[in-house]
Design a protein around this motif. Structure first.
Motif, PDB file in Angstrom:
ATOM      1  N   VAL A 174       0.861  -1.183   0.000  1.00 23.86           N
ATOM      2  CA  VAL A 174       0.000   0.000   0.000  1.00 23.86           C
ATOM      3  C   VAL A 174       0.898   1.233   0.000  1.00 23.86           C
ATOM      4  CG1 VAL A 174      -1.759   1.300   1.241  1.00 23.86           C
ATOM      5  CG2 VAL A 174      -1.829  -1.208   1.245  1.00 23.86           C
ATOM      6  N   VAL A 175       0.757   2.061  -1.015  1.00 20.90           N
ATOM      7  CA  VAL A 175       1.479   3.332  -1.079  1.00 20.90           C
ATOM      8  C   VAL A 175       0.581   4.385  -0.439  1.00 20.90           C
ATOM      9  CG1 VAL A 175       2.557   5.054  -2.568  1.00 20.90           C
ATOM     10  CG2 VAL A 175       2.682   2.610  -3.171  1.00 20.90           C
ATOM     11  N   ASP A 176       0.985   4.864   0.722  1.00 16.55           N
ATOM     12  CA  ASP A 176       0.184   5.776   1.539  1.00 16.55           C
ATOM     13  C   ASP A 176       0.677   7.201   1.283  1.00 16.55           C
ATOM     14  OD1 ASP A 176      -1.320   7.014   3.470  1.00 16.55           O
ATOM     15  OD2 ASP A 176      -0.540   5.852   5.158  1.00 16.55           O
ATOM     16  N   PHE A 177      -0.207   8.067   0.779  1.00 19.70           N
ATOM     17  CA  PHE A 177       0.194   9.433   0.452  1.00 19.70           C
ATOM     18  C   PHE A 177       0.272  10.314   1.703  1.00 19.70           C
ATOM     19  CE2 PHE A 177      -2.047   8.427  -3.707  1.00 19.70           C
ATOM     20  CZ  PHE A 177      -0.857   8.189  -4.382  1.00 19.70           C
ATOM     21  N   ALA A 178       1.236  11.238   1.686  1.00 21.42           N
ATOM     22  CA  ALA A 178       1.372  12.183   2.794  1.00 21.42           C
ATOM     23  C   ALA A 178       0.138  13.084   2.874  1.00 21.42           C
ATOM     24  CB  ALA A 178       2.633  13.023   2.619  1.00 21.42           C
ATOM     25  N   LYS A 179      -0.398  13.485   1.715  1.00 20.33           N
ATOM     26  CA  LYS A 179      -1.645  14.228   1.610  1.00 20.33           C
ATOM     27  C   LYS A 179      -2.450  13.605   0.472  1.00 20.33           C
ATOM     28  CE  LYS A 179       0.127  18.687   3.290  1.00 20.33           C
ATOM     29  NZ  LYS A 179       0.312  20.131   2.957  1.00 20.33           N
ATOM     30  N   PRO A 180      -3.765  13.562   0.591  1.00 24.74           N
ATOM     31  CA  PRO A 180      -4.572  12.970  -0.491  1.00 24.74           C
ATOM     32  C   PRO A 180      -4.383  13.735  -1.795  1.00 24.74           C
ATOM     33  CG  PRO A 180      -5.976  14.102   1.106  1.00 24.74           C
ATOM     34  CD  PRO A 180      -4.614  14.033   1.717  1.00 24.74           C
ATOM     35  N   LEU A 181      -4.404  12.992  -2.901  1.00 22.99           N
ATOM     36  CA  LEU A 181      -4.147  13.571  -4.212  1.00 22.99           C
ATOM     37  C   LEU A 181      -5.421  13.595  -5.038  1.00 22.99           C
ATOM     38  CD1 LEU A 181      -0.778  11.811  -5.171  1.00 22.99           C
ATOM     39  CD2 LEU A 181      -1.135  13.912  -3.834  1.00 22.99           C
ATOM     40  N   GLY A 182      -5.635  14.721  -5.731  1.00 18.85           N
ATOM     41  CA  GLY A 182      -6.713  14.801  -6.710  1.00 18.85           C
ATOM     42  C   GLY A 182      -6.360  14.015  -7.955  1.00 18.85           C
ATOM     43  N   SER A 272     -17.066  10.747  -0.948  1.00 24.38           N
ATOM     44  CA  SER A 272     -15.781  10.317  -1.501  1.00 24.38           C
ATOM     45  C   SER A 272     -15.762  10.475  -3.015  1.00 24.38           C
ATOM     46  CB  SER A 272     -15.508   8.855  -1.121  1.00 24.38           C
ATOM     47  OG  SER A 272     -15.426   8.706   0.286  1.00 24.38           O
ATOM     48  N   ALA A 273     -16.885  10.160  -3.661  1.00 27.25           N
ATOM     49  CA  ALA A 273     -16.958  10.317  -5.112  1.00 27.25           C
ATOM     50  C   ALA A 273     -16.894  11.792  -5.501  1.00 27.25           C
ATOM     51  CB  ALA A 273     -18.237   9.675  -5.641  1.00 27.25           C
ATOM     52  N   ASP A 274     -17.582  12.640  -4.755  1.00 27.12           N
ATOM     53  CA  ASP A 274     -17.546  14.082  -5.047  1.00 27.12           C
ATOM     54  C   ASP A 274     -16.146  14.651  -4.845  1.00 27.12           C
ATOM     55  OD1 ASP A 274     -20.217  14.133  -5.684  1.00 27.12           O
ATOM     56  OD2 ASP A 274     -20.874  14.804  -3.699  1.00 27.12           O
ATOM     57  N   ASP A 275     -15.495  14.267  -3.744  1.00 21.74           N
ATOM     58  CA  ASP A 275     -14.154  14.788  -3.457  1.00 21.74           C
ATOM     59  C   ASP A 275     -13.133  14.288  -4.472  1.00 21.74           C
ATOM     60  OD1 ASP A 275     -15.269  16.029  -1.281  1.00 21.74           O
ATOM     61  OD2 ASP A 275     -14.503  14.576   0.190  1.00 21.74           O
ATOM     62  N   GLY A 276     -13.216  13.012  -4.833  1.00 18.54           N
ATOM     63  CA  GLY A 276     -12.292  12.443  -5.815  1.00 18.54           C
ATOM     64  C   GLY A 276     -10.847  12.410  -5.357  1.00 18.54           C
ATOM     65  N   LEU A 277     -10.621  12.266  -4.044  1.00 15.60           N
ATOM     66  CA  LEU A 277      -9.264  12.292  -3.497  1.00 15.60           C
ATOM     67  C   LEU A 277      -8.767  10.875  -3.224  1.00 15.60           C
ATOM     68  CD1 LEU A 277      -9.627  15.232  -0.936  1.00 15.60           C
ATOM     69  CD2 LEU A 277      -8.604  15.297  -3.235  1.00 15.60           C
ATOM     70  N   ALA A 278      -7.574  10.589  -3.708  1.00 16.56           N
ATOM     71  CA  ALA A 278      -6.945   9.293  -3.451  1.00 16.56           C
ATOM     72  C   ALA A 278      -6.030   9.427  -2.237  1.00 16.56           C
ATOM     73  CB  ALA A 278      -6.156   8.829  -4.671  1.00 16.56           C
ATOM     74  N   ILE A 295      10.173   5.285  -2.018  1.00 16.98           N
ATOM     75  CA  ILE A 295       9.906   5.678  -0.635  1.00 16.98           C
ATOM     76  C   ILE A 295      10.473   7.051  -0.283  1.00 16.98           C
ATOM     77  CG2 ILE A 295      11.969   4.667   0.426  1.00 16.98           C
ATOM     78  CD1 ILE A 295      10.014   3.613   2.633  1.00 16.98           C
ATOM     79  N   ASP A 296      11.436   7.531  -1.052  1.00  9.35           N
ATOM     80  CA  ASP A 296      12.007   8.852  -0.766  1.00  9.35           C
ATOM     81  C   ASP A 296      11.180   9.996  -1.346  1.00  9.35           C
ATOM     82  OD1 ASP A 296      14.240   8.108   0.771  1.00  9.35           O
ATOM     83  OD2 ASP A 296      15.310   7.496  -1.043  1.00  9.35           O
ATOM     84  N   ASP A 297      10.138   9.691  -2.123  1.00  7.33           N
ATOM     85  CA  ASP A 297       9.296  10.755  -2.683  1.00  7.33           C
ATOM     86  C   ASP A 297       8.575  11.480  -1.530  1.00  7.33           C
ATOM     87  OD1 ASP A 297       6.928  12.113  -3.853  1.00  7.33           O
ATOM     88  OD2 ASP A 297       7.579  11.138  -5.699  1.00  7.33           O
ATOM     89  N   PRO A 298       8.649  12.808  -1.481  1.00  3.16           N
ATOM     90  CA  PRO A 298       8.007  13.534  -0.368  1.00  3.16           C
ATOM     91  C   PRO A 298       6.484  13.402  -0.350  1.00  3.16           C
ATOM     92  CG  PRO A 298       8.854  15.055  -2.028  1.00  3.16           C
ATOM     93  CD  PRO A 298       9.395  13.717  -2.373  1.00  3.16           C
ATOM     94  N   GLN A 299       5.867  12.989  -1.444  1.00  3.76           N
ATOM     95  CA  GLN A 299       4.417  12.798  -1.458  1.00  3.76           C
ATOM     96  C   GLN A 299       4.000  11.473  -0.822  1.00  3.76           C
ATOM     97  OE1 GLN A 299       3.655  13.733  -5.809  1.00  3.76           O
ATOM     98  NE2 GLN A 299       2.045  14.999  -4.890  1.00  3.76           N
ATOM     99  N   VAL A 300       4.986  10.649  -0.467  1.00  2.00           N
ATOM    100  CA  VAL A 300       4.699   9.345   0.135  1.00  2.00           C
ATOM    101  C   VAL A 300       4.874   9.434   1.641  1.00  2.00           C
ATOM    102  CG1 VAL A 300       5.428   6.930   0.275  1.00  2.00           C
ATOM    103  CG2 VAL A 300       5.378   8.092  -1.945  1.00  2.00           C
ATOM    104  N   ARG A 301       3.823   9.093   2.371  1.00  2.00           N
ATOM    105  CA  ARG A 301       3.903   9.029   3.824  1.00  2.00           C
ATOM    106  C   ARG A 301       4.590   7.737   4.257  1.00  2.00           C
ATOM    107  NH1 ARG A 301       0.406  10.882   7.897  1.00  2.00           N
ATOM    108  NH2 ARG A 301      -1.087  11.516   6.297  1.00  2.00           N
TER     109      ARG A 301
END
Length: 316
Positions: A174-182, A272-278, A295-301
């Protein structure tokens, strides 16, 4: 000739003939009753099937309940085996659920093994779930339970784990994002990391609840018949979000009771469908070496590992 002479003589009483006549009468009555009963049962059965299948009830059951089963259980590969079985009191389909393993689409393990269950809907439109023997928790479910949190392992710990594994191994993670992505951010992310492709997006950031997931390669309802076209990594987030929104848009208020049986709330699905955030995504056939770079990508938590495996079919 007198009137009395016109009357034929009354034959002597024959007990044997009388018994035979009574038996014939009883048999004729029983046969008639049996035929009437069989015809009645047949008509009732046909009528019940017509009632159960009226309109698009069977197609809609498969669309709502079959899809909800997959949305609520991203840890399983869902394979609908037969639809639909009809009785006077229910409409049902059978499904094979197989825990996901590392290995990707080339592996046959997503179709073999697993367990077969029946999803049944009563004549009143109510579903009973889960059935006896169903186990929701899988290694992937455990990994998903930590999405959006700082639960261990940390990035440093994950690096050490990945460093001890051969880089050619497949991983289920599971790749967990630091912040949800549109949608556009998600597309840009997977284009940058095409070697860690997403199979399933997680559109829900809650902890401790049923994750809201969607397989990104699910064909849209208006897609042409035949084999689904291969989608580039950057197209998957757009295709997946469009399909998820289409499915949620077709849900009706009275579906809420059945959705709750799967742990899904209709209001949350719509939000969730309206927001569309992954909030995260599942990758099933990334290589350990590619995860080390990701794993070093800053967008990855965090990268939460669930399974690893060698692709033995590819070894010479």
């Amino acid at each position: 000739m007198t009137e009395q002479e016109d009357i034929p003589p009354i034959p002597d009483f024959d007990p044997g003939r009388t018994r035979r006549a009574v038996r014939r009468g009883v048999l004729r009555t029983a046969l008639t009753a049996t035929v009437i009963l069989l015809v009645t049962v047949l008509l009732l059965n046909l009528g019940a099937q017509w009632i159960q299948r009226r309109g698009d009830r069977d197609d809609r059951m498969l669309n709502v309940l079959g899809t909800a089963l997959q949305v609520a259980n991203p840890g399983y590969w869902t394979d609908v085996m037969r639809c639909c079985d009809t009785t006077a009191f229910s409409l049902s389909f059978t499904v094979r659920l197989t825990p996901l393993r590392a290995g990707g689409y080339s592996s046959s393990n997503q179709f073999s093994g697993g367990a077969v269950f029946t999803v049944s809907q009563s004549q009143f439109g109510r579903v009973e779930w889960p059935p006896p023997g169903f186990i929701k928790e899988t290694p992937l479910f455990t990994a998903l339970d930590s999405v959006g949190t700082d639960a261990p392992p940390s990035k440093a710990d994950t690096k050490r784990i990945l460093g001890r594994l051969p880089e050619s191994m497949y991983a289920l993670a599971v790749v967990d994002f630091a912040k949800p992505l549109g949608e556009s951010e998600f597309s840009a992310f997977v284009q940058r990391h095409a070697n860690v492709p997403p199979e399933t997006a997680i559109y829900d950031g809650r902890t401790g609840g049923t994750p809201i997931s969607w397989r990104l390669d699910t064909p849209l309802p208006d897609a042409p018949e035949g084999d689904a076209p291969e989608l580039a990594s950057g197209e998957l987030p757009r295709n997946g979000l469009a399909g998820f929104r289409r499915w949620v848009g077709g849900l009706r208020d009275h579906d809420a009771v059945n959705l709750e049986k799967f742990g899904l709330g209709l209001k949350l699905l719509r939000k969730s469908a309206d927001d569309g955030l992954a909030y995260a995504y599942i990758t099933q056939h990334a290589r350990v070496g590619d995860l080390r770079a990701l794993i070093d990508d800053p967008q990855v938590r965090a990268i939460r590992m669930a399974d690893v495996a060698y692709d033995l079919t590819g070894l010479n």
